[in-house]
Design an enzyme around this catalytic site. Structure first.
Site, short mmCIF file in Angstrom:
data_model
loop_
_atom_site.label_atom_id
_atom_site.label_comp_id
_atom_site.label_asym_id
_atom_site.label_seq_id
_atom_site.Cartn_x
_atom_site.Cartn_y
_atom_site.Cartn_z
N GLY A 101 15.97 53.14 52.08
CA GLY A 101 16.85 53.75 51.09
C GLY A 101 18.21 54.10 51.65
O GLY A 101 18.33 54.90 52.59
N CYS B 148 7.34 49.41 42.91
CA CYS B 148 8.16 48.84 41.84
C CYS B 148 8.31 49.83 40.69
O CYS B 148 7.32 50.29 40.13
CB CYS B 148 7.54 47.54 41.34
SG CYS B 148 8.53 46.74 40.06
#
Length: 377
Positions: free
Chosen positions: A213, A108
């Protein structure tokens, strides 16, 4: 792909996303994969919950751990900064049969998390990171519940941690690792550096390495695996407003023809079903507040008038949702403009860290207050 004792028919994992991957969304993704690809073959992870809040039995946190009656394997992600709390939370999951798989989030990049030493900041503290992973593995030993770890490349371009994090996680008994190929400083901007996934795969050879990603279509997943050699893919923002992406991925990995992309009418039916599932999970009022952001993603690239979009952004009831969705032109084909990035992107920026955080990577001190703000999920 094999994650501990869990065998997956396709190497695809739904990334935990706060406020998105609740039981309603996961159920929808699974339903669409079954309907369009004839199977449920990947791993669907619930949104992140905080280890401390779980141990404290926070009501909203416990609600976040809801799984569907036929959901298997049940996958739960923990946010954690403290080995002792990690052990207690993992032991609770084992003792109360709350999940079949535990993932841990060290990726995060949100400033309120990193400024206290949590999330993507924590793997810089190598020994503490190892102690946390070891605590979860120790709590689940002999249970058949694998522990996996997700992290980023590092804090920024001057402080990469992914190679050490992958090695340490494997040494401490993690069953797999996943890399979001961005630094915390990038947040969700720019382009994921898939070369770093390839480097991690070469560095960690004993357990599966998953890449995350910039996977927005099934071909992106195939390309990532071909270019990096990674064992599987983790899908995040690419499935926002496109929960049928998992059916397309399943088809791609199983060598069958891809399902035909949905028309606008079929997308409206999917959004309607999503609203029903959210209302069942949260109640109609909160469920309709939650569906609003999803509808914006569903309609991305499709023709829909400003008044209709405005009405959907303020929808309050299932009946209203149904009435508004019925105004969409059902035969409009899926447009090329609906492909590509969606969800948060933002801009890169410096990473806020606790004072002196970078001084000693071997410091095992648990960061103060890093999990307090997350009580309740």
């Amino acid at each position: 792909m094999q994650i501990g004792p869990i065998a997956l028919r396709s190497p695809v994992v739904l990334a935990p996303m706060a406020g998105v991957t609740n039981v309603a969304f996961r159920t929808l993704c699974r339903e669409l994969e079954l309907a369009r690809a004839g199977t449920v073959s990947g791993l669907y992870v619930c949104e992140m919950v905080t280890a401390r809040a779980l141990v404290e039995r926070n009501e909203s946190t416990l609600h976040m751990t809801t799984f569907g009656p036929d959901e298997s394997p049940r996958s739960l992600q923990l946010y954690t900064v403290d080995p002792a709390t990690t052990y207690a939370a993992a032991k609770m999951i084992v003792d109360e049969d709350m999940a079949d798989h535990i993932d841990m989030n060290f990726g995060c990049p949100v400033p309120k998390v990193t400024r206290r030493g949590g999330g993507a900041a924590l793997p810089y503290k190598r020994k503490l990171f190892g102690q946390i992973v070891a605590a979860a593995v120790r709590a689940t030993a002999g249970t058949g519940i694998p522990v996996t770890v997700k992290f980023r490349i590092g804090i920024d371009d001057d402080h990469h941690t992914h190679l050490d994090a992958g090695r340490i996680a494997a040494e401490e008994g993690a069953a797999a690792v996943a890399l979001h190929a961005r630094t915390a400083a990038q947040r969700y901007s720019g382009t994921a550096d898939w070369n770093q996934i390839a480097e991690l795969k070469q560095h960690v050879t004993g357990i599966p390495v998953l890449g995350n990603g910039d996977i927005f279509v099934a071909d992106d997943a195939l390309k990532m695996m071909a270019e990096t050699g990674c064992d599987g893919v983790v899908i995040g923002r690419g499935c926002l407003g496109r929960p049928w992406l998992f059916a397309e991925l399943s088809a791609a990995f199983n060598g069958v023809d891809a399902p035909v992309p949905p028309t606008l009418g079929e997308v409206a039916d999917i959004a309607r079903r999503h609203g029903q599932l959210l209302a069942a999970h949260f109640g109609e009022d909160k469920g309709m507040r939650d569906i609003r952001k999803h509808v914006a993603w569903y309609l991305h690239g499709f023709p829909a008038g400003a008044d209709l979009r405005r009405g959907l952004a303020l929808v309050k009831t299932l009946a209203e949702l149904d009435e508004l969705l019925s105004q969409l032109e059902p035969d409009v084909p899926f447009p090329p403009a609906a492909e590509g990035p969606r969800g948060r992107q933002g801009s890169p920026g410096s990473v806020t860290l606790p004072e002196g955080w970078l001084r000693d990577p071997d410091d095992c001190t648990v960061p103060s207050g890093a999990d307090v703000m997350h009580s309740g999920g």
